[in-house]
Write an enzyme that holds these catalytic residues in place. Structure first.
Site, mmCIF file in Angstrom:
data_model
loop_
_atom_site.group_PDB
_atom_site.id
_atom_site.type_symbol
_atom_site.label_atom_id
_atom_site.label_comp_id
_atom_site.label_asym_id
_atom_site.label_seq_id
_atom_site.Cartn_x
_atom_site.Cartn_y
_atom_site.Cartn_z
ATOM 1 N N ASP A 479 -39.816 22.705 35.042
ATOM 2 C CA ASP A 479 -39.367 23.149 36.368
ATOM 3 C C ASP A 479 -40.483 23.022 37.417
ATOM 4 O OD1 ASP A 479 -37.564 24.195 38.175
ATOM 5 O OD2 ASP A 479 -36.999 25.875 36.893
ATOM 6 N N ASP A 548 -28.932 24.230 40.937
ATOM 7 C CA ASP A 548 -28.812 25.638 40.534
ATOM 8 C C ASP A 548 -27.428 26.178 40.851
ATOM 9 O OD1 ASP A 548 -31.275 25.974 39.446
ATOM 10 O OD2 ASP A 548 -32.192 26.911 41.193
#
Ligand code: GLA
Length: 746
Positions: A479, A548
C-alpha cells in the site's frame, strides 16, 4: 512484423498486420513524423508534408527554402528555441547558461528483440522473434549531446512503444529541465480527447470531449501517478464508439510524476506528448552520463474502444506483467479490512478464516494493524514487527493455523511510509522525505520514507525479508497512502530536482529485489485503492486494488473506466457488507456479487455475521466464479453499455478466444415504474453458431443463433435479490443484475 529503412527516401516504416508507423529524415537533419495508423503499403514512406511559406513561421538557418519551417513540420521529438513555437519535448541548460540546442540526424540501428530499460519498468519480448527495435541517433555536436529515440514494434499487436535517452558526450555538465518520452504531430484536429481522471473512491472516469485550440494538460505533481489523473490519453475519431472508429492512445510505463499534453495549433494541427513532469524535475548529466526516460505504450485501434482495450489487456498480460502469476487464475480472497478495521484479535481472525473456508474462499488476507503497536492509523509505519497484544502467539503461528485450514495466507504492508510515532522515526528522523530545513506536511498522520537513500531501502528490505523468511506468506498487498509534499531529501548530496525520479528508481529497485527473492508470492499493489494503478506497477505486481470504494453501483463506473486500459486479471474487486461503508448505499448481495465477479473476486466483510441464507448465496457465487474465472480474467472483455453515457444500465461481456463460451452481465441502477426496457444486443459471438443461453441459477437453457443475440438482442429482466432464494420475479426495484451464461452448441 518488420522495420524497413528506405534509403532513397530516407524514411523508416515499422509495421505488422495491425499497425504502421512511419517517420522520415528531412533535409538530412530533422526527423519528421509521417504516419501512425492502420497498416499501409510500403512504397511512399517519405515525408510528403506540403510545406509553404507561412508568415511568422521562421526558416532554419542554412535553409534557402522559405517554405520550410520547424513550426509546421510534423516532428518526432521537437526541441525548443528553434522556430517551432509549439510545446517542446525536451529542454536543457548548459554549464555556460545557454539553452539552445540543434540536434541533427546522425545514424540508426535496427535490432531483433527488445532491450530492457535498466532500473525502469518496461514492456518486454520473451523471444527475439516477438519484437524489433529501431534506434535513431541525433547529435548536437556543439554541445556534445546525443539523443536516442527508441521504437519497438511487437508481433501481432497494434502497438508501438517509445522511449528516449539523452547522453552527455561533452566535457561540461548539462542540466536536463525536461525530457519527455514521446511526442506525435497530426495534420488535423478532428479529434475527441479521452482521458481517465478521478479522485479517491472514484477512480478513472471516462471523460471525453473535442480537442480545442491551446494546450490541454493532465499531470501529477504528487510523486506518484495518483487518483487524480491516469498517465493515459487517447485521441479518437469524434464518431468513434465502442465498436467503430480510430483510437490512438498513449500510456506511460511509470509510477511517478507525469505530464501529458494535447496541443491544437494555429494551423489546426494536433500535438500529443507524454513523459516525466518537468515541474519538480531537474537532472544534471555529468560528462559521459546518460538519462533514460521511461517508456510510453502507443496503442492503436481502427475498430473502436473495445478492440483498443482488448489489445492493451492482451499486451500487458503478455509483455508487461511477469512472474509465476502472469497467466495464473487469481484466488478468491477474503480480506479482513472492512470486516474489522484495526480491531481484531487472533481469535477473531481465526473465526473469520473458519467461516471463509466454508464459503469456498482460497486466500485469507490480514490487512492493516498487525504490526508495531498499530491500533489506528497514527502509529507504527516503519516498524514491521508483530503486534503482540493482538497476536500473542505471533504471526507465524497465525499463518500456520490459517494454512492448516486449507487457505493461503496474505499480509498487508505499507513499506514506503513512516509514522512519527514509530521506533524507526525515533531512530532516523532524517529518513523522512522532505526538503532540508523545511517542515514536512503530514498525510494520514504519516510521512514518506526517503527511498532515494540506500540505507533506507536496505532497512525496509531487511525488515520485510525478516517477516517473509519466517512466516509462510502467499500474497502481499503493498500500500501507499499519501502523496509527496515539500519534495527534497535530508541527505544534502541529493538535489531536490532529482528526488522524485530517484525515489521511483529506489522503489523499483526494492520491488525488483523482493519480487525476485519471493517469486511464489502474489503481489497486489494499492494506494488508497487505485491511486497508483499504472503500467509501471504492473511490471512488478500483477494485480491492483482497484478502489477503496466497494459500493456495487460506484464500482460499475470504476471498473468500466479501469477496463479501458487495464486487464481484468489485474483488477481486484470485492463484495462488502451493506449499508456500504463508503457511500452508505444498500444493494443486494446478488448485485454486489455480480459486480465483483467481473474482476478478481474477493470478499471484504466479516463472514461470521452472515446469515445462513447469505452464506449460501456467497458460496454459490464463489462456486460459479471458480468455474468461470479463466474466461473472466483472461477472456476478451466487452463494454456494451457504459455508465458514462448517461445510462441507467450497464452491460459487460466476456467471450473466449474461440467464441465458444461467454458471460453477459447486465446491471440496472435505478428503476422506473411502468416502462419497457428495449432489447440489449450482445457482441463478440460467431453469428453462424448456435448458443445455449441461460441465466445463472436457471436450469433450462434456450438456444439462439449468435446472429440473433448480436443483431436482434435479448430482452433482459434482472431479478430482484430475493429471486435467488424465492425464485420469484418482481417487476420493479433498484440495483438489480443478471448474469447470463452462453455456450456454443455447434
Ligand atoms: C488503504 C487501502 C485499504 C486498506 C487501508 C488500511 O486505504 O486502500 O484497502 O488496506 O489502507 O489502512
Amino acid at each position: 512484423m518488420t522495420i524497413v529503412y528506405n534509403e532513397q527516401s530516407s524514411s523508416f516504416h515499422l509495421y505488422n498486420t495491425k499497425v504502421s508507423y512511419q517517420l522520415a529524415i528531412v533535409n538530412s537533419k530533422y526527423i519528421s513524423h509521417v504516419y501512425w495508423g492502420k497498416t499501409v503499403g510500403n512504397t511512399h514512406t517519405d515525408s510528403d508534408f506540403p510545406m509553404w511559406d507561412r508568415s511568422f513561421s521562421p526558416n532554419p538557418s542554412g535553409s534557402a527554402d522559405r517554405n520550410f519551417s520547424l513550426n509546421t513540420l510534423p516532428q518526432e521529438y521537437p526541441g525548443h528555441n528553434n522556430g517551432d513555437y509549439r510545446e517542446s519535448a525536451f529542454a536543457v541548460t548548459c554549464a555556460d547558461g545557454t539553452f539552445s540546442t540543434q540536434f541533427e540526424y546522425d545514424s540508426y540501428a535496427i535490432k531483433e528483440g527488445k532491450a530492457a530499460l535498466k532500473g525502469l519498468p518496461h514492456t518486454y519480448a520473451s523471444k527475439d522473434q516477438e519484437a524489433q527495435m529501431l534506434t535513431i541517433q541525433l547529435k548536437d555536436k556543439l554541445k556534445g549531446l546525443k539523443l536516442e529515440l527508441m521504437y519497438t514494434i511487437f508481433e501481432d499487436y497494434p502497438i508501438i512503444t517509445r522511449s528516449v535517452k539523452l547522453s552527455n558526450e561533452g566535457s561540461e555538465p548539462v542540466e536536463i529541465n525536461k525530457l519527455l518520452s514521446a511526442s506525435i504531430d497530426y495534420d488535423h484536429a478532428d479529434f475527441d480527447l479521452i482521458q481517465l481522471p478521478g479522485g479517491w473512491g472514484r477512480e478513472r472516469d471516462i471523460v471525453r470531449h473535442p480537442v480545442h485550440r491551446g494546450v490541454h494538460k493532465i499531470d501529477s505533481k504528487r510523486g506518484t501517478t495518483s487518483h487524480t489523473y491516469q498517465p493515459f490519453l487517447a485521441l479518437c475519431d469524434p464518431k468513434a464508439t465502442e465498436h467503430t472508429g480510430d483510437i490512438y492512445g498513449m500510456h506511460f510505463v511509470y509510477s511517478g510524476e507525469f505530464m501529458a499534453n494535447v496541443e491544437v495549433t494555429e494551423y489546426n494541427h494536433t500535438r500529443i506528448q507524454m513523459g516525466i513532469s518537468p515541474e519538480y524535475f531537474n537532472w544534471t548529466l555529468q560528462p559521459d552520463e546518460g538519462f533514460q526516460a521511461p517508456e510510453v505504450v502507443m496503442s492503436y485501434s481502427p475498430d473502436g474502444l473495445n478492440e483498443f482495450s482488448q489489445s492493451l489487456h492482451r499486451f500487458y498480460q503478455k509483455h508487461l506483467i511477469r512472474g509465476q502469476h502472469q497467466f495464473k487464475e487469481r484466488p478468491v480472497l477474503m480480506n479482513n479490512w472492512e470486516g474489522t478495521y484495526f480491531d481484531f484479535s487472533e481469535e477473531k481472525i481465526l473465526d473469520m478464516a473458519d467461516q471463509a473456508v466454508q464459503l469456498g474462499i482460497e486466500l485469507f488476507v490480514l490487512d492493516d494493524g498487525w504490526f508495531g503497536k498499530r491500533n489506528d492509523d497514527r502509529s507504527s509505519l516503519g516498524d514491521w514487527t508483530i503486534h503482540r497484544e493482538k497476536l500473542p502467539n505471533g504471526l507465524k503461528s497465525l499463518a500456520e493455523k490459517i494454512k492448516a485450514k486449507g487457505l493461503k495466507f496474505g499480509l498487508w504492508f505499507e513499506p514506503e511510509m513512516i509514522s512519527e510515532d514509530s521506533e524507526l522515526y525515533r531512530a532516523h528522523p532524517d529518513w523522512v522525505l522532505k526538503a532540508v530545513h523545511r517542515e514536512a506536511s503530514v498525510g494520514r498522520d504519516q510521512y514518506i520514507l526517503d527511498y532515494t537513500r540506500k540505507e533506507v531501502r536496505e532497512n525496509i528490505i531487511n525488515q520485510i525479508k525478516a517477516v517473509l523468511d519466517t512466516v509462510p506468506i502467499d500474497y502481499i498487498k503493498w500500500d501507499f497512502n499519501r502523496n509527496m509534499t515539500e519534495i527534497g531529501s535530508q541527505d544534502p548530496s541529493i538535489s531536490d530536482g532529482t528526488v522524485t525520479h530517484r525515489y521511483m528508481l529506489g522503489l523499483y529497485e526494492v520491488m525488483e529485489t523482493l519480487t525476485t527473492a519471493y517469486p511464489h508470492i502474489l503481489w497486489e499493489s494499492c494506494s488508497g485503492g487505485g491511486g497508483r494503478y499504472d503500467p509501471g506497477m504492473l511490471h512488478y505486481m500483477p494485480q491492483t486494488w482497484t478502489s477503496d470504494n466497494t459500493d456495487a453501483v460506484a464500482r460499475l463506473e470504476i471498473q468500466t473506466g479501469t477496463s479501458l486500459v487495464f486487464p481484468i486479471s489485474s483488477m481486484g474487486s470485492h463484495v462488502s457488507s451493506v449499508p456500504n461503508h463508503q457511500v452508505n448505499r444498500t444493494t443486494s448481495l446478488k448485485m454486489r456479487g455480480d459486480v465483483a465477479s467481473a474482476g478478481n473476486l474477493g470478499y471484504e466483510l466479516d463472514p461470521t455475521v452472515l446469515t445462513a441464507d447469505e452464506s449460501r448465496i456467497v458460496k454459490k457465487q464463489i462456486d460459479f466464479y471458480k468455474n468461470h474465472r479463466q474466461l473472466i480474467q483472461y477472456g476478451l472483455f466487452y463494454r456494451l453499455k457504459s455508465p458514462f453515457e448517461g445510462n441507467n444500465e450497464v452491460a459487460w461481456m466476456f467471450v473466449d478466444e474461440n467464441q465458444t463460451e461467454a458471460l453477459f452481465f447486465y446491471y440496472l441502477i435505478l428503476d422506473k415504474t411502468n416502462t419497457l426496457r428495449p432489447r440489449v444486443t450482445l457482441t463478440g459471438l460467431d453469428p453462424h453458431r448456435r448458443y445455449t443461453v441461460k441465466e445463472k441459477g436457471e436450469s433450462e437453457p434456450k438456444v439462439y443463433y449468435g446472429s440473433e443475440l448480436m443483431y436482434k438482442g435479448l430482452f433482459v429482466q434482472p431479478p430482484l435479490a430475493e429471486s435467488e432464494t424465492q425464485s420469484s420475479y418482481q417487476i420493479n426495484g433498484d440495483f438489480r443484475s443478471v448474469c447470463v451464461q452462453i455456450k456454443a452448441v455447434d
